[in-house]
Design an enzyme around this catalytic site. Structure first.
Site, PDB file in Angstrom:
ATOM      1  N   LEU A  17       0.825  -1.211   0.000  1.00  0.00           N
ATOM      2  CA  LEU A  17       0.000   0.000   0.000  1.00  0.00           C
ATOM      3  C   LEU A  17       0.861   1.264   0.000  1.00  0.00           C
ATOM      4  CD1 LEU A  17      -2.835   1.164   0.039  1.00  0.00           C
ATOM      5  CD2 LEU A  17      -2.760   1.128   2.530  1.00  0.00           C
ATOM      6  N   HIS A 641      19.758  16.302  23.722  1.00  0.00           N
ATOM      7  CA  HIS A 641      18.890  16.942  22.733  1.00  0.00           C
ATOM      8  C   HIS A 641      17.546  16.238  22.713  1.00  0.00           C
ATOM      9  CE1 HIS A 641      17.290  18.447  18.977  1.00  0.00           C
ATOM     10  NE2 HIS A 641      17.158  17.205  18.560  1.00  0.00           N
ATOM     11  N   CYS A 643      13.443  16.209  20.845  1.00  0.00           N
ATOM     12  CA  CYS A 643      12.546  16.768  19.845  1.00  0.00           C
ATOM     13  C   CYS A 643      11.239  16.008  19.794  1.00  0.00           C
ATOM     14  CB  CYS A 643      13.205  16.814  18.478  1.00  0.00           C
ATOM     15  SG  CYS A 643      14.023  15.314  17.991  1.00  0.00           S
ATOM     16  N   HIS A 694      12.796  21.409   9.601  1.00  0.00           N
ATOM     17  CA  HIS A 694      11.888  20.550   8.821  1.00  0.00           C
ATOM     18  C   HIS A 694      11.462  21.225   7.523  1.00  0.00           C
ATOM     19  CE1 HIS A 694      11.721  19.276  13.003  1.00  0.00           C
ATOM     20  NE2 HIS A 694      11.643  18.080  12.497  1.00  0.00           N
TER      21      HIS A 694
HETATM   22  N1  GLN Z   1      22.070  13.880  16.657  1.00  0.00           N
HETATM   23  C1  GLN Z   1      20.927  13.548  15.864  1.00  0.00           C
HETATM   24  C2  GLN Z   1      20.987  14.280  14.536  1.00  0.00           C
HETATM   25  O1  GLN Z   1      21.465  15.358  14.496  1.00  0.00           O
HETATM   26  C3  GLN Z   1      19.630  13.889  16.561  1.00  0.00           C
HETATM   27  C4  GLN Z   1      18.450  13.425  15.773  1.00  0.00           C
HETATM   28  C5  GLN Z   1      17.112  13.681  16.431  1.00  0.00           C
HETATM   29  O2  GLN Z   1      16.995  14.428  17.352  1.00  0.00           O
HETATM   30  N2  GLN Z   1      16.099  13.052  15.951  1.00  0.00           N
HETATM   31  O3  GLN Z   1      20.553  13.794  13.531  1.00  0.00           O
HETATM   32 ZN    ZN Z   2      15.904  16.380  17.163  1.00  0.00          ZN
END
Ligand code: GLN
Ligand code: ZN
Length: 754
Positions: A17, A641, A643, A694
């Site tokens: 799909l 980090h 997200c 993005h």
């Molecule tokens: N260190 C990773 C990158 O820069 C972090 C990716 C993420 O936070 N999804 O790709």
């Molecule tokens: Zn990230």
């Protein structure tokens, strides 16, 4: 005892799909050809369910993108801007799902959100004061007819009005309850039409019942269904819940005139207690979610049979999965690299159907089906393949002080300041640089043995050198090597950890046409060899500026894998933490002064109920992160980090991770996070992403300066870092270089002005 499933992976055995839909997007096939592919897959899947002896076979679980979106479209919840495009129904549907840019106009897609506690994402229905909720679509009916024509009487499934209206966003003054009357009318029409078509059962999904619900919300649910169920006629209605127990609404739920109630006994820790405490009405059928729809391990038949026996005391039981099988891969049949000893323990969607059937047979006639039970008993009597006593021992002997880094954050900050000699508002990136074609080709060639390891490494080193030179040239302060050797932030580490297994075709839908292939934690985890040291060390030789070592944290590795069921998530995470700790200490020993440990998916397994957040998750997840870095020297600076999520409500826990610096994905949420940081007097230094990676858009120096000033209005300057909001791997080279140049210029201008 009959068997039932809640939904099936519509993407197909080999992601048919996905590929057909993407071809349609690229205009390589027509809408008719895509529809035909959908029909072929639906019929194939129904037949599969028939062949496996499943009694309640769903329809309506198929979707070209997302079933929540399907329900919205069925019920006319389509904002005016999409209708104004005047596209065909299928094109309008995809405009809602993916946005539209063309002759007819320019609209962005609906928002997309994580579906409860899964890695599946649904499209958020958008309601405004002009929305006229009414039955307008007919896919639910045509799908039922299509199956009927093939000789299968299905149980259509649709998301229920309570959950649908709770998940929607409201852009006007009206709220969910303003749409209840219209919803009752529309769902009642659905009942009538299905009954006319010869349908016997309808499955209404109400997973919102497993969330924390206020008494007022429970009352709303009750009123809604009292009115709606008065119109059900002869149709049997199954209300289906999943992803937890319905503790806030159990008594009201069982008192309503549903014909069947679907409860989750896998994730619903309190489900059995609720039945025992409040009983279960004899005149209703209990659809018992006993086969795990989310994990890939075989069911323990003995345990399940015991539970079935207990449940049958309450009346009629139908054996079901705990949630839709959408969340597991399609079949084991295409895994050729894993040995039988290993795959014997696995059960993907197709194999789960066989399990339901086995259990049904055993319940019907234990003697004749003794072999089925015995084979399963033998399997569970075996020790799991890769236990490692040493690892378990290391976890066992951890003490309080293993989780505490000394000296304290504040003291470390001044030590590191003297050592690293960074300017105020230091600039850096999150780790990855654009994964250009040649970078991917290099990895692919190496994987296929088309180039030697020396050639492979030499290419990566060349890339690293280019990347470092660029960062130096534009004047970034803390550099990265660019992550050209990494395919994925979890798989890359998993490959160097003992205890991990990888599949070939075990894809799971994440959203729309996007699928992921989570690795499987098969045993106790340990690090077989240094993972990142060589490249980081090499990169550091190329510059006098600090080179950040780049690791994925234990919670994220766990959350993006299929976890074990024989030990707790906590224990697996601590094993991962010890493995990554070794890597941290190796990097430090090799001269890396700054180490970033990414926890992109920290929030993913946060329990659905706030009351469980700490006891069930944060109380071990946050310490697991601390364990990774607790043993480094005070001079070594630890970054993390995050997200993909909201942070405000767990901001104190994030501070408690005790990293020296954290970078956030923040630019899309308009830096809302800054208020939360200010409010709790966030101690960690912080780099709230100053632009959105993005999008290919290049932010200007001026707008970046404004963003930085906005940040400085909320946070003390000595705590602020300047960086993009995530890794740059999905971006093109040109826009990346332009954006980063502007970022450095903006930081320099702001520095000059203070
Ligand atoms: N260190 C990773 C990158 O820069 C972090 C990716 C993420 O936070 N999804 O790709
Ligand atoms: Zn990230």
């Amino acid at each position: 005892m009959k068997t039932s499933i809640i939904g099936f992976p519509r993407v197909g055995e080999l992601r048919e799909l996905k590929f057909a839909t993407e071809k349609y997007f690229r205009k390589e096939i027509t809408a008719e050809e895509l529809e035909a592919k959908g029909k072929e897959l639906r019929n194939k899947h129904w037949q599969l369910l028939v062949d496996q002896g499943i009694d309640f076979i769903p329809s309506g679980d198929f979707s070209f993108f997302d079933t929540t979106l399907d329900a919205a479209v069925l019920l006319n919840i389509v904002p005016e801007k999409y209708q104004a495009l005047q596209l065909s129904p299928l094109e309008t549907y995809f405009a809602l799902a993916r946005g539209y840019q063309g002759e007819a106009g320019d609209v962005t897609a609906l928002a997309m959100k994580k579906w409860f506690n899964t890695n599946y994402h649904y499209m958020v229905p958008e309601i405004d004061d002009e929305t006229e909720l009414k039955l307008v679509g007919d896919t639910l009916f045509t799908n039922f007819n299509e199956a009927k024509a093939a000789g299968v009487i299905t149980r259509p499934t649709i998301i229920g009005p309570f959950t649908l209206l709770k998940l929607a966003t409201y852009h006007g003054s009206k709220q969910a309850n303003d749409f209840y009357d219209a919803a009752i009318e529309a769902y009642a029409q659905i009942f009538d039409r299905l009954a006319e078509l010869g349908c016997e059962w309808l499955q209404i999904d109400e997973p919102a019942l497993v969330l924390d619900l206020s008494p007022a919300e429970v009352q709303q649910f009750k009123d809604l269904y009292q009115n709606l169920l008065a119109k059900k006629g002869n149709l049997n209605i199954l209300v289906q819940t999943y992803f937890g127990d319905v503790r806030d609404a159990y008594q009201e739920l069982v008192a309503l005139p549903f014909d069947g109630i679907g409860l989750d006994f896998v994730e619903g820790r309190k489900t059995l207690d609720l039945l025992e405490e409040y009983g279960f009405p004899k005149d209703k059928t209990l659809f018992a979610g006993l086969v795990n729809g989310k994990n890939i391990w075989k069911n323990n038949y003995q345990q399940t049979l015991t539970l079935i026996e207990e449940l049958q005391k309450f009346g009629d039981v139908v054996l079901s999965t705990s949630c839709s099988l959408l969340h597991v891969p399609f079949t084991l049949a295409n895994e050729s690299l894993l040995t039988k000893e290993v795959t014997n323990h696995f059960s993907f969607a197709v194999e789960k159907l066989a399990e339901l059937n086995d259990l049904k047979k055993i319940v019907a006639d234990k003697e004749t089906n003794r072999d089925l039970l015995n084979a399963n008993l033998t399997l569970f009597a075996q020790d799991r393949f890769s236990k490692n006593g040493q690892v378990a021992q290391r976890v066992e002997s951890l003490t309080e002080k293993d989780f505490i880094r000394l000296p304290t954050l504040g003291e470390r900050a001044s030590i590191q300041k003297n050592k690293l000699k960074l300017p105020i508002l230091p600039t850096t990136t999150i780790g990855s640089f654009p994964q250009t074609k040649d970078v991917k080709q290099n990895r692919a060639k190496f994987k296929k043995d088309e180039i030697t390891e020396t050639e492979y490494t030499a290419f990566n080193q060349e890339k690293i050198a280019e990347c470092v030179a660029f960062q130096e040239e534009i004047g970034l302060d803390v550099l990265v090597h660019g992550e050209f050797e990494r395919n994925d932030m979890v798989e890359y580490f998993g490959e160097s950890l003992d205890g991990y297994l990888f599949t070939e075709k075990a894809w799971v839908q994440s959203y729309g046409t996007r699928c992921v292939k989570p690795p499987i934690i098969w045993g106790d985890i340990s690090r077989s060899k240094p993972i990142t040291v060589a490249y980081s060390k090499y990169a550091q030789t190329l510059t006098d500026k600090p080179m950040k070592g780049m690791l994925t944290g234990p919670v994220t590795i766990l959350n993006w894998s299929f976890p074990r069921e024989d030990i707790s998530l906590r224990e697996s995470t601590l094993q991962l933490a010890l493995a990554i700790q070794e890597e941290v200490l190796d990097l430090e020993a090799n001269g890396i002064k700054i180490i970033q440990i990414d926890e992109a998916a920290l929030r993913e397994k946060l329990p659905l109920r706030q009351t469980d957040w700490h006891t069930e998750y944060l109380d071990w997840a946050i310490p697991a992160f601390r364990l990774v870095h607790s043993k480094v020297q005070s001079t070594t600076q630890i970054h993390t980090h995050m997200c993909y999520s909201e942070f405000a409500d767990i901001i104190q826990d994030i501070d408690n991770m005790d990293a020296d610096v954290i970078s956030f994905e923040a630019s899309r949420s308009n830096l809302d996070i800054l208020d939360a940081l200010k409010k709790i007097d966030f101690q960690t230094q912080v780099g709230p992403g100053v632009y959105d990676i993005h999008s290919p858009r290049v932010p200007s120096v001026d707008e970046l300066e404004v963003t930085i000033h906005n940040i400085l209005n909320k946070l003390p300057i000595e705590k602020v870092w300047i960086n993009p909001d995530c890794g740059l791997k999905t971006r093109g080279v040109l826009e990346t270089e332009a954006s980063l140049k502007n970022l450095v210029l903006a930081a320099k201008k702001v520095r000059g002005g203070v």
